[in-house]
Design a protein around this motif. Structure first.
Motif, PDB file in Angstrom:
ATOM      1  N   GLY A 239       0.824  -1.203   0.000  1.00 28.72           N
ATOM      2  CA  GLY A 239       0.000   0.000   0.000  1.00 28.72           C
ATOM      3  C   GLY A 239       0.857   1.251   0.000  1.00 28.72           C
ATOM      4  N   PHE A 240       0.203   2.384  -0.135  1.00 27.35           N
ATOM      5  CA  PHE A 240       0.914   3.660  -0.201  1.00 27.35           C
ATOM      6  C   PHE A 240       1.753   3.896   1.050  1.00 27.35           C
ATOM      7  CE2 PHE A 240       0.849   8.316   0.664  1.00 27.35           C
ATOM      8  CZ  PHE A 240       1.638   8.723  -0.394  1.00 27.35           C
ATOM      9  N   GLU A 241       1.144   3.706   2.231  1.00 27.69           N
ATOM     10  CA  GLU A 241       1.878   3.952   3.475  1.00 27.69           C
ATOM     11  C   GLU A 241       3.036   2.969   3.646  1.00 27.69           C
ATOM     12  OE1 GLU A 241       1.300   6.545   4.739  1.00 27.69           O
ATOM     13  OE2 GLU A 241      -0.815   7.018   4.897  1.00 27.69           O
ATOM     14  N   ILE A 242       2.843   1.762   3.172  1.00 27.53           N
ATOM     15  CA  ILE A 242       3.898   0.747   3.293  1.00 27.53           C
ATOM     16  C   ILE A 242       5.091   1.167   2.440  1.00 27.53           C
ATOM     17  CG2 ILE A 242       4.447  -1.694   3.011  1.00 27.53           C
ATOM     18  CD1 ILE A 242       2.268  -0.983   5.143  1.00 27.53           C
ATOM     19  N   ASP A 243       4.809   1.686   1.237  1.00 27.20           N
ATOM     20  CA  ASP A 243       5.894   2.182   0.378  1.00 27.20           C
ATOM     21  C   ASP A 243       6.624   3.353   1.037  1.00 27.20           C
ATOM     22  OD1 ASP A 243       5.257   0.317  -1.502  1.00 27.20           O
ATOM     23  OD2 ASP A 243       4.504   1.730  -3.002  1.00 27.20           O
ATOM     24  N   VAL A 244       5.842   4.289   1.606  1.00 32.29           N
ATOM     25  CA  VAL A 244       6.450   5.481   2.219  1.00 32.29           C
ATOM     26  C   VAL A 244       7.342   5.082   3.401  1.00 32.29           C
ATOM     27  CG1 VAL A 244       5.948   7.573   3.546  1.00 32.29           C
ATOM     28  CG2 VAL A 244       4.632   7.058   1.478  1.00 32.29           C
ATOM     29  N   ALA A 245       6.822   4.248   4.289  1.00 26.88           N
ATOM     30  CA  ALA A 245       7.599   3.852   5.471  1.00 26.88           C
ATOM     31  C   ALA A 245       8.823   3.028   5.073  1.00 26.88           C
ATOM     32  CB  ALA A 245       6.712   3.065   6.423  1.00 26.88           C
ATOM     33  N   SER A 246       8.671   2.172   4.072  1.00 30.66           N
ATOM     34  CA  SER A 246       9.804   1.340   3.631  1.00 30.66           C
ATOM     35  C   SER A 246      10.912   2.192   3.027  1.00 30.66           C
ATOM     36  CB  SER A 246       9.325   0.290   2.618  1.00 30.66           C
ATOM     37  OG  SER A 246       8.379  -0.576   3.202  1.00 30.66           O
ATOM     38  N   ARG A 247      10.520   3.198   2.204  1.00 34.52           N
ATOM     39  CA  ARG A 247      11.515   4.097   1.610  1.00 34.52           C
ATOM     40  C   ARG A 247      12.214   4.916   2.698  1.00 34.52           C
ATOM     41  NH1 ARG A 247      12.630   7.569  -2.950  1.00 34.52           N
ATOM     42  NH2 ARG A 247      14.482   8.694  -2.225  1.00 34.52           N
ATOM     43  N   LEU A 248      11.441   5.375   3.688  1.00 30.23           N
ATOM     44  CA  LEU A 248      12.021   6.150   4.785  1.00 30.23           C
ATOM     45  C   LEU A 248      13.071   5.323   5.534  1.00 30.23           C
ATOM     46  CD1 LEU A 248      12.114   8.588   6.704  1.00 30.23           C
ATOM     47  CD2 LEU A 248      10.162   7.596   7.927  1.00 30.23           C
ATOM     48  N   ALA A 249      12.717   4.072   5.836  1.00 36.87           N
ATOM     49  CA  ALA A 249      13.666   3.200   6.539  1.00 36.87           C
ATOM     50  C   ALA A 249      14.907   2.941   5.687  1.00 36.87           C
ATOM     51  CB  ALA A 249      12.976   1.883   6.893  1.00 36.87           C
ATOM     52  N   GLN A 250      14.682   2.722   4.404  1.00 39.49           N
ATOM     53  CA  GLN A 250      15.814   2.490   3.490  1.00 39.49           C
ATOM     54  C   GLN A 250      16.764   3.684   3.489  1.00 39.49           C
ATOM     55  OE1 GLN A 250      14.669   1.467  -0.576  1.00 39.49           O
ATOM     56  NE2 GLN A 250      16.434   2.578  -1.347  1.00 39.49           N
ATOM     57  N   ASP A 251      16.206   4.898   3.441  1.00 42.12           N
ATOM     58  CA  ASP A 251      17.047   6.101   3.426  1.00 42.12           C
ATOM     59  C   ASP A 251      17.745   6.316   4.767  1.00 42.12           C
ATOM     60  OD1 ASP A 251      16.324   6.467   0.843  1.00 42.12           O
ATOM     61  OD2 ASP A 251      14.875   8.056   1.223  1.00 42.12           O
ATOM     62  N   LEU A 252      17.171   5.794   5.836  1.00 42.19           N
ATOM     63  CA  LEU A 252      17.821   5.867   7.149  1.00 42.19           C
ATOM     64  C   LEU A 252      18.899   4.789   7.301  1.00 42.19           C
ATOM     65  CD1 LEU A 252      14.738   6.461   9.490  1.00 42.19           C
ATOM     66  CD2 LEU A 252      16.782   7.907   9.389  1.00 42.19           C
ATOM     67  N   GLY A 253      18.852   3.802   6.411  1.00 39.01           N
ATOM     68  CA  GLY A 253      19.795   2.694   6.507  1.00 39.01           C
ATOM     69  C   GLY A 253      19.423   1.683   7.573  1.00 39.01           C
ATOM     70  N   VAL A 254      18.112   1.564   7.856  1.00 38.57           N
ATOM     71  CA  VAL A 254      17.652   0.613   8.877  1.00 38.57           C
ATOM     72  C   VAL A 254      16.537  -0.258   8.287  1.00 38.57           C
ATOM     73  CG1 VAL A 254      18.222   2.211  10.740  1.00 38.57           C
ATOM     74  CG2 VAL A 254      15.897   2.201   9.795  1.00 38.57           C
ATOM     75  N   LYS A 255      16.156  -1.294   9.028  1.00 36.37           N
ATOM     76  CA  LYS A 255      15.030  -2.126   8.628  1.00 36.37           C
ATOM     77  C   LYS A 255      13.730  -1.471   9.093  1.00 36.37           C
ATOM     78  CE  LYS A 255      17.666  -6.424   8.980  1.00 36.37           C
ATOM     79  NZ  LYS A 255      17.805  -7.723   9.681  1.00 36.37           N
ATOM     80  N   VAL A 256      12.613  -1.896   8.498  1.00 39.34           N
ATOM     81  CA  VAL A 256      11.316  -1.378   8.920  1.00 39.34           C
ATOM     82  C   VAL A 256      10.507  -2.503   9.566  1.00 39.34           C
ATOM     83  CG1 VAL A 256      10.213  -1.812   6.680  1.00 39.34           C
ATOM     84  CG2 VAL A 256       9.276  -0.060   8.219  1.00 39.34           C
ATOM     85  N   GLU A 257       9.827  -2.156  10.652  1.00 40.56           N
ATOM     86  CA  GLU A 257       8.949  -3.117  11.320  1.00 40.56           C
ATOM     87  C   GLU A 257       7.570  -2.478  11.449  1.00 40.56           C
ATOM     88  OE1 GLU A 257      10.298  -4.571  15.151  1.00 40.56           O
ATOM     89  OE2 GLU A 257       8.226  -4.686  15.845  1.00 40.56           O
TER      90      GLU A 257
END
Length: 274
Positions: free
Chosen positions: A66-84
């Motif tokens: 979903g849209f929010e899943i994409d946004v949170a995943s990209r944010l985590a990627q740019d932080l260099g961390v995993k997303v939970e």
């Protein structure tokens, strides 16, 4: 008197020398305690969310998309961390944030003054609005918002959402029934026990397309407009600053609009959930 003046001067110099050091220590301590620093140390960004199609939902294999899943995943990627992702009932999502069950809410949350008294919001990363989808049987001939503003009209919405606020403000005479789960509200409408379901776009449009024999869109567009932001705990200026600037960067590079076009402007994703 001269001795007193000397003592006062010494104290003033002492305070002047120690204050900058104390302020620097305080700044360093605040940085250490920020959510951003804790996320980097932990290596995981914990995101509070709730399922709203197409903001966040499960695909055929049970994975969140979903849209929010994409946004949170990209944010985590740019932080260099995993997303939970931490799925949470919408009615309890702000208390869960405040008690530290996750780091941030990325869940299509509208920026409202009463919410802002409890949490901080980033700048908007999207705008949404309320729309309604109606029962062809019960709401036949309804074509304006005023048609639903009657005591004998039943409108359903999800507890704790801005849909409830919209019904209370724009349809005060209608009978409002609230449900903790979006699917329950939809089922109430499909079973003919409600005239309309009020929720964020584009959900009403998708429901009307999925059930053309029973549902329709009485209004051509949304009847409210609301900014959507990340919600985080108060008093954390470093994390708020990072999130705000991250939104500016991905907006300017066109990535956010690309994701909006995919999730809200098309139904290409439907095959992933059916």
């Amino acid at each position: 008197m001269r001795s007193f003046s000397r003592i006062l001067l010494c104290l003033t110099l002492l305070v002047a020398l120690t204050l900058p050091a104390a302020a620097a220590d305080l700044r360093q301590e605040l940085v250490k305690q920020s959510t951003l620093e804790q996320v980097l140390q932990r290596g995981v960004l914990r995101v509070g969310m709730s399922t709203f199609v197409p903001w966040a939902m499960k695909d055929k294999s049970g994975e969140l998309i979903g849209f929010e899943i994409d946004v949170a995943s990209r944010l985590a990627q740019d932080l260099g961390v995993k997303v939970e992702f931490v799925p949470t009932k919408w009615s309890g999502i702000i208390p869960a944030l405040l008690t530290g069950k996750f780091d941030v809410i990325i869940g299509g949350m509208g920026i409202l003054p009463e919410r802002n008294l409890k949490v901080n919001f980033t700048i908007p990363y999207d705008h949404s609005g309320m729309s309604l989808v109606a029962s062809k049987k019960l709401a036949a001939g309804f074509s304006a918002l005023a048609d639903f503003n009657r005591e004998d009209v039943v409108v359903v919405a999800r507890i704790g959402t801005t849909g409830v606020k919209a019904v209370q403000k724009y349809l005060p005479r209608a009978t409002l029934r609230q449900f903790d789960d979006e699917a329950q509200a939809v089922q109430e409408l499909l079973n003919g026990r409600a005239h309309a379901f009020v929720t964020s776009k584009p959900k009403p449009t998708f429901l009307a397309l999925q059930h053309p024999d029973r549902l329709f869109l009485p209004l051509p567009d949304t009847f409210t407009r609301e900014p959507i932001g990340f919600a985080l705990r108060k008093g954390d200026v470093d994390t708020l600053n990072f999130f705000d600037n991250w939104i500016r960067v991905v907006e300017d590079e066109g990535w956010l609009q690309e994701r909006r076009d995919y999730w809200f402007g098309s139904q290409q994703w439907e095959s992933r959930v059916k």
